[in-house]
Design a protein around this motif. Structure first.
Motif, PDB file in Angstrom:
ATOM      1  N   UNK A 117      -6.853  -3.699   2.584  1.00 61.19           N
ATOM      2  CA  UNK A 117      -6.659  -3.873   3.854  1.00 61.19           C
ATOM      3  C   UNK A 117      -5.972  -2.459   4.478  1.00 61.19           C
ATOM      4  N   UNK A 118      -5.190  -1.998   3.526  1.00 66.43           N
ATOM      5  CA  UNK A 118      -4.367  -0.859   3.986  1.00 66.43           C
ATOM      6  C   UNK A 118      -4.237   0.211   2.866  1.00 66.43           C
ATOM      7  N   UNK A 119      -3.239   1.080   3.207  1.00 65.24           N
ATOM      8  CA  UNK A 119      -3.141   2.357   2.346  1.00 65.24           C
ATOM      9  C   UNK A 119      -2.044   2.600   1.571  1.00 65.24           C
ATOM     10  N   UNK A 120      -1.979   3.379   0.721  1.00 65.53           N
ATOM     11  CA  UNK A 120      -0.808   4.107   0.243  1.00 65.53           C
ATOM     12  C   UNK A 120      -0.990   5.484   0.339  1.00 65.53           C
ATOM     13  N   UNK A 121       0.723   5.925   0.699  1.00 61.66           N
ATOM     14  CA  UNK A 121       1.017   7.456   0.943  1.00 61.66           C
ATOM     15  C   UNK A 121       2.001   7.840  -0.049  1.00 61.66           C
ATOM     16  N   UNK A 122       1.503   8.924  -0.650  1.00 59.38           N
ATOM     17  CA  UNK A 122       2.430   9.593  -1.702  1.00 59.38           C
ATOM     18  C   UNK A 122       2.840  10.999  -1.267  1.00 59.38           C
ATOM     19  N   UNK A 123       4.203  10.929  -1.387  1.00 63.88           N
ATOM     20  CA  UNK A 123       4.988  12.353  -0.939  1.00 63.88           C
ATOM     21  C   UNK A 123       5.557  12.773  -2.059  1.00 63.88           C
ATOM     22  N   UNK A 124       5.253  14.086  -2.533  1.00 68.43           N
ATOM     23  CA  UNK A 124       5.820  14.780  -3.788  1.00 68.43           C
ATOM     24  C   UNK A 124       5.440  15.977  -3.751  1.00 68.43           C
ATOM     25  N   UNK A 125       6.379  16.901  -4.180  1.00 69.89           N
ATOM     26  CA  UNK A 125       6.298  18.325  -4.359  1.00 69.89           C
ATOM     27  C   UNK A 125       5.366  18.426  -5.560  1.00 69.89           C
ATOM     28  N   UNK A 148      -5.068   0.971  -1.121  1.00 68.29           N
ATOM     29  CA  UNK A 148      -4.060   0.105  -1.565  1.00 68.29           C
ATOM     30  C   UNK A 148      -4.916  -0.762  -2.312  1.00 68.29           C
ATOM     31  N   UNK A 149      -5.249  -0.601  -3.628  1.00 65.08           N
ATOM     32  CA  UNK A 149      -5.821  -1.509  -4.708  1.00 65.08           C
ATOM     33  C   UNK A 149      -5.177  -1.679  -5.701  1.00 65.08           C
ATOM     34  N   UNK A 150      -5.406  -2.924  -6.598  1.00 67.71           N
ATOM     35  CA  UNK A 150      -4.434  -3.288  -7.468  1.00 67.71           C
ATOM     36  C   UNK A 150      -4.862  -2.274  -8.748  1.00 67.71           C
ATOM     37  N   UNK A 158       7.148   9.769  -4.042  1.00 70.06           N
ATOM     38  CA  UNK A 158       7.616   8.747  -3.043  1.00 70.06           C
ATOM     39  C   UNK A 158       6.226   7.899  -2.622  1.00 70.06           C
ATOM     40  N   UNK A 159       6.306   6.546  -2.802  1.00 70.30           N
ATOM     41  CA  UNK A 159       5.114   5.778  -2.580  1.00 70.30           C
ATOM     42  C   UNK A 159       5.394   5.127  -1.097  1.00 70.30           C
ATOM     43  N   UNK A 160       4.560   5.095  -0.192  1.00 64.88           N
ATOM     44  CA  UNK A 160       4.811   4.493   1.137  1.00 64.88           C
ATOM     45  C   UNK A 160       3.423   3.479   1.599  1.00 64.88           C
TER      46      UNK A 160
END
Length: 298
Positions: A117-125, A148-150, A158-160
């Motif tokens: 139903x939604x998403x994961x966002x990753x922030x990383x150099x 956003x899957x199992x 950094x995961x959001x």
């Protein structure tokens, strides 16, 4: 005798459209098709198959003995098949790595997880220096997005958790570009074009020989697996309105269930392992069919 001859002729006539479809289709790549045979038929019944059975099964799909032996040799060399010789016969099974891979594919085929139903966002150099595993997609050098899957393979950073706000931007345009969705839609379209005739065949209760039923089911699994594994399984809002995945799924479920009784009779009669004939069905194959029947009824 005349009645038997007429009955046989009628059965061959009823099968002819199905056989013509197989004959007209381009032969599958031998290594990938052999993995399909193991994943659909052999692995859930103990995992080992005589080379002679494999050659006979592949012949129906335009793959001759030389192609099959070469493909098996390459699969062994690549660590995907393991062989054992008993007397004058050679038997092969999937390696542990290949079994693990197909177990994941089998879950998608026979018990697909719910749509995210939604998403994961990753922030990383650190994202700048790596090739992202699917279904992660790069939005910028240090930003990646994934459904956003199992079963998602994690990446360091950094995961959001994120959700699109309605009315802000065209998510479908972004998704089509980042996940090559036109190519995935093409794979589903090819599957529907190749196997759509099975709907009519099964609706008319045409009696298929066990050999033909298995041949049709193997190609059904092979082609659907190719399309489904290429699909990143995004939230529904990321796809166009005419996305063909649901129609392809419905066809796969109905055709697999409809072909299985006859197909499994051929497995029990002709597929040989070191212990003798493979079982027509067992707990694992019954579980798969139960899941598909429940999905079709729901």
């Amino acid at each position: 005798m005349a009645e038997v001859a007429i009955s046989d002729a009628q059965e061959r006539s009823a099968e002819s459209p199905a056989l013509a479809g197989l004959a007209a289709a381009e032969a599958p790549r031998a290594p990938a098709f052999i993995v399909t045979i193991y994943g659909d038929v052999v692995e859930p019944r103990g995992g080992m198959l005589w080379m002679g059975t494999l050659i006979d099964c592949c012949a129906r799909h335009g793959l001759n003995e030389s192609l099959v032996r070469t493909a098996v040799s390459r699969l062994v060399g690549a660590g995907r098949l393991e062989g054992v010789r008993i007397g004058r016969r050679s038997y092969y099974r999937l390696s542990e790595a290949a079994r693990s891979e197909f177990r994941e594919a089998a879950r998608l085929l026979f018990a697909p997880p719910p749509v995210p139903e939604d998403w994961l966002l990753c922030l990383s150099e650190g994202l700048r220096d790596i090739d992202l595993p699917l279904p992660w997609a790069r939005l910028a050098a240090n930003i990646a997005l994934a459904p956003n899957r199992d079963d998602l393979m994690p990446v360091d950073g950094i995961l959001m958790r994120a959700k699109q706000l309605d009315g802000h931007g065209d998510l479908a345009v972004l998704a089509a570009d980042r996940w090559s969705l036109p190519e995935v839609a093409g794979a589903y379209g090819d599957f529907l074009a190749s196997h759509g005739g099975l709907r009519d065949l099964l609706a008319r209760n045409v009696t298929l020989s066990p050999e033909v039923a298995l041949a049709l089911r193997l190609r059904l699994v092979h082609d659907y697996r190719h399309a489904a594994l290429s699909d990143p399984r995004l939230p529904r809002a990321a796809y166009p309105q005419d996305w063909p995945a649901e129609e392809a799924r419905n066809l796969f479920v109905c055709a697999y269930v409809g072909l299985s009784k006859a197909a499994e009779a051929h497995v029990g009669a002709e597929f040989l392992s070191p212990e003798g004939h493979l079982a027509p069905h067992n707990g694992e194959t019954e579980r798969r069919l139960f899941q598909l029947r429940r999905e079709a009824a729901g």
